[in-house]
Scaffold this motif. Structure first.
Motif, mmCIF file in Angstrom:
data_model
loop_
_atom_site.group_PDB
_atom_site.id
_atom_site.type_symbol
_atom_site.label_atom_id
_atom_site.label_comp_id
_atom_site.label_asym_id
_atom_site.label_seq_id
_atom_site.Cartn_x
_atom_site.Cartn_y
_atom_site.Cartn_z
ATOM 1 N N LYS A 145 109.732 -16.001 -2.711
ATOM 2 C CA LYS A 145 110.953 -16.745 -2.991
ATOM 3 C C LYS A 145 111.101 -17.869 -1.978
ATOM 4 O O LYS A 145 110.446 -17.878 -0.934
ATOM 5 N N THR A 247 109.922 -14.885 -23.907
ATOM 6 C CA THR A 247 110.022 -15.420 -22.549
ATOM 7 C C THR A 247 110.265 -14.310 -21.545
ATOM 8 O O THR A 247 109.642 -14.279 -20.470
ATOM 9 N N ARG A 248 111.149 -13.391 -21.873
ATOM 10 C CA ARG A 248 111.463 -12.297 -20.957
ATOM 11 C C ARG A 248 110.239 -11.446 -20.679
ATOM 12 O O ARG A 248 109.980 -11.068 -19.527
ATOM 13 N N VAL A 251 107.763 -13.449 -18.394
ATOM 14 C CA VAL A 251 108.249 -13.582 -17.021
ATOM 15 C C VAL A 251 108.165 -12.244 -16.302
ATOM 16 O O VAL A 251 107.810 -12.182 -15.119
ATOM 17 N N ASN A 252 108.452 -11.139 -16.993
ATOM 18 C CA ASN A 252 108.332 -9.826 -16.373
ATOM 19 C C ASN A 252 106.876 -9.502 -16.028
ATOM 20 O O ASN A 252 106.586 -8.931 -14.972
ATOM 21 N N LYS A 255 105.962 -11.485 -12.966
ATOM 22 C CA LYS A 255 106.490 -10.852 -11.754
ATOM 23 C C LYS A 255 105.670 -9.618 -11.372
ATOM 24 O O LYS A 255 105.481 -9.337 -10.185
ATOM 25 N N PRO A 284 108.552 -21.584 -19.464
ATOM 26 C CA PRO A 284 109.315 -20.639 -18.628
ATOM 27 C C PRO A 284 108.519 -20.088 -17.461
ATOM 28 O O PRO A 284 109.088 -19.795 -16.401
ATOM 29 N N ASP A 287 108.553 -22.775 -14.823
ATOM 30 C CA ASP A 287 109.887 -22.805 -14.223
ATOM 31 C C ASP A 287 110.049 -21.692 -13.194
ATOM 32 O O ASP A 287 110.634 -21.906 -12.122
ATOM 33 N N GLU A 288 109.523 -20.512 -13.506
ATOM 34 C CA GLU A 288 109.621 -19.377 -12.575
ATOM 35 C C GLU A 288 108.813 -19.642 -11.308
ATOM 36 O O GLU A 288 109.259 -19.331 -10.199
ATOM 37 N N ARG A 291 110.726 -22.126 -9.218
ATOM 38 C CA ARG A 291 111.896 -21.492 -8.616
ATOM 39 C C ARG A 291 111.518 -20.650 -7.411
ATOM 40 O O ARG A 291 112.331 -20.451 -6.505
ATOM 41 N N ARG A 292 110.277 -20.212 -7.355
ATOM 42 C CA ARG A 292 109.827 -19.351 -6.254
ATOM 43 C C ARG A 292 109.039 -20.117 -5.192
ATOM 44 O O ARG A 292 108.495 -19.526 -4.274
#
Length: 393
Positions: A145, A247-248, A251-252, A255, A284, A287-288, A291-292
């Motif tokens: 992060k 998208t969810r 992204v999961n 991660k 997405p 974007d993630e 953001r990190r």
């Protein structure tokens, strides 16, 4: 009758002497340790010691614009150096100056080493342990992060800027790190510290491998599996991002990979010819990453990849592969690809090559890098070419 008893007694006494004497002789001469069965080798180490004749040769692929499915089929095998006798295993520097941890398979500095033993150069310029301020604790592991003070993993874990800013820059990314312990140890020990290492999320002992790589001055990337055109015939594994997922879900999955390693500057896609060309699925994910505080390295699994142009549009630092260095493992072919990288860097100022950690590739990169500066180029980590390449066509 007495004579018969005497004969029986004498025979019994001789037999008793032979039995007792044989037992004493065995007791004094038997070494139990020499007859104990050796423990079975772990499956991974057996694979590493497989002879070249038992291993399938990696398939030759085309240029960087081709599907990179072939760049993974053989990435987990130890490929012999072409200029070494096949019946003579390569000596590893860790055996001279480092000791191997039997639990993790990683090398650690030996307590003492001969004065003549080659020592691994310690750069002392990279942070080895992850910065807690740059970690988000989650049920998927410690995620990178941006710190509260604005510091980003891309900057904090980057190597210092090159000393010579006038020469053309070339970055080499070695992939599949961590999948084969022997190849990984050799790459860490022998390759110049400017070479960047990309670790697979499927590797074991990832945290230890990452720290050892940074301890020797290497920037670290994390490989993110993405959907290729011929999925599921060619499957990047259970962590793969798929264009058919929501998208969810993607992204999961992202991660889940990001939480397996710390201290890396960014990611590089593993396969992904379909996913990197699917803008709606890719956006997405980028974007993630932005953001990190990470960077995106596009392996160019497809000439239709949108990764770099989309990254630049949102301010995500990016770079992309110009040549796959070792699709063909013949030393002359590897040398030719490295020469092509020089020509590209001379034309546009910066170039990126992607390679595997095969022994023959390690040897070729070392020989090539030794005279690089004399030819007007400088080997740099991946962050030093971020956003310096022209937009891919």
């Amino acid at each position: 009758m007495p004579s018969n008893w005497n004969a029986l007694f004498i025979a019994w006494a001789v037999s008793l002497i032979i039995v007792i004497g044989g037992g004493l002789f065995f007791e004094f001469t038997h070494d139990p340790a020499s007859h104990q069965a050796e423990p079975e080798q772990p499956r991974q180490e057996v694979a590493e010691n497989t002879t070249p004749q038992q291993q399938p040769a990696p398939a030759d692929a085309g240029t960087a614009d081709n599907e990179d499915d072939d760049h993974t089929a053989s990435g987990d095998e130890d490929t012999p150096a072409a200029d070494m006798p096949l019946n003579q295993p390569t000596a590893e520097p860790e055996q001279q100056s480092h000791q191997q941890d039997p639990e993790t398979g990683l090398s650690t500095p030996a307590q003492s080493a001969p004065a003549s033993a080659p020592q691994i150069a310690i750069s002392g310029t990279l942070r080895v342990e992850a910065d807690p301020a740059l970690l988000e604790q989650s049920n998927q592991g410690p995620l990178p992060k941006i710190a509260d003070d604005g510091r980003k993993p891309f900057n904090v874990y980057a190597a210092p800027a090159p000393r010579n800013d006038t020469k053309h820059r070339i970055a080499i990314v070695v992939t599949d790190m961590g999948m084969m312990a022997r190849n990984t140890r050799r790459a860490i020990a022998e390759l110049p510290s400017e070479v960047t290492f990309a670790f697979s999320p499927y590797a074991s002992n990832l945290m230890e491998w990452g720290e050892e790589a940074r301890r020797t001055g290497h920037e670290v990337l994390l490989m993110i599996p993405m959907e290729p055109q011929n999925y599921p015939q060619n499957d990047p594994g259970p962590l793969s991002l798929l264009a058919s997922y929501s998208t969810r879900e993607n992204v999961n999955l992202l991660k889940s990979s990001l939480g397996r390693l710390t201290g890396y500057v960014g990611i590089i896609n593993h396969m992904g010819s379909r996913f990197t060309a699917a803008a709606d699925s890719l956006r997405p994910v980028l974007d993630e990453l932005q953001r990190r505080g990470l960077m995106m390295v596009d392996s160019r699994a497809s000439q239709y990849s949108r990764a770099v142009n989309m990254s630049r549009a949102i301010g995500l630092p990016s770079a992309y592969n110009n040549r796959y260095v070792d699709d063909n493992l013949a030393p002359d072919a590897i040398n030719a690809e490295l020469a092509e990288l020089e020509q590209y860097a001379q034309t546009v100022g910066s170039a990126v090559g992607v390679a595997h950690n095969y022994p023959v590739t390690i040897n070729a990169i070392n020989r090539w890098a030794a005279g690089l500066e004399a030819r007007g180029f400088i080997l740099v980590p991946i962050t030093a070419v971020a956003d310096r390449q022209p937009a891919p066509r």
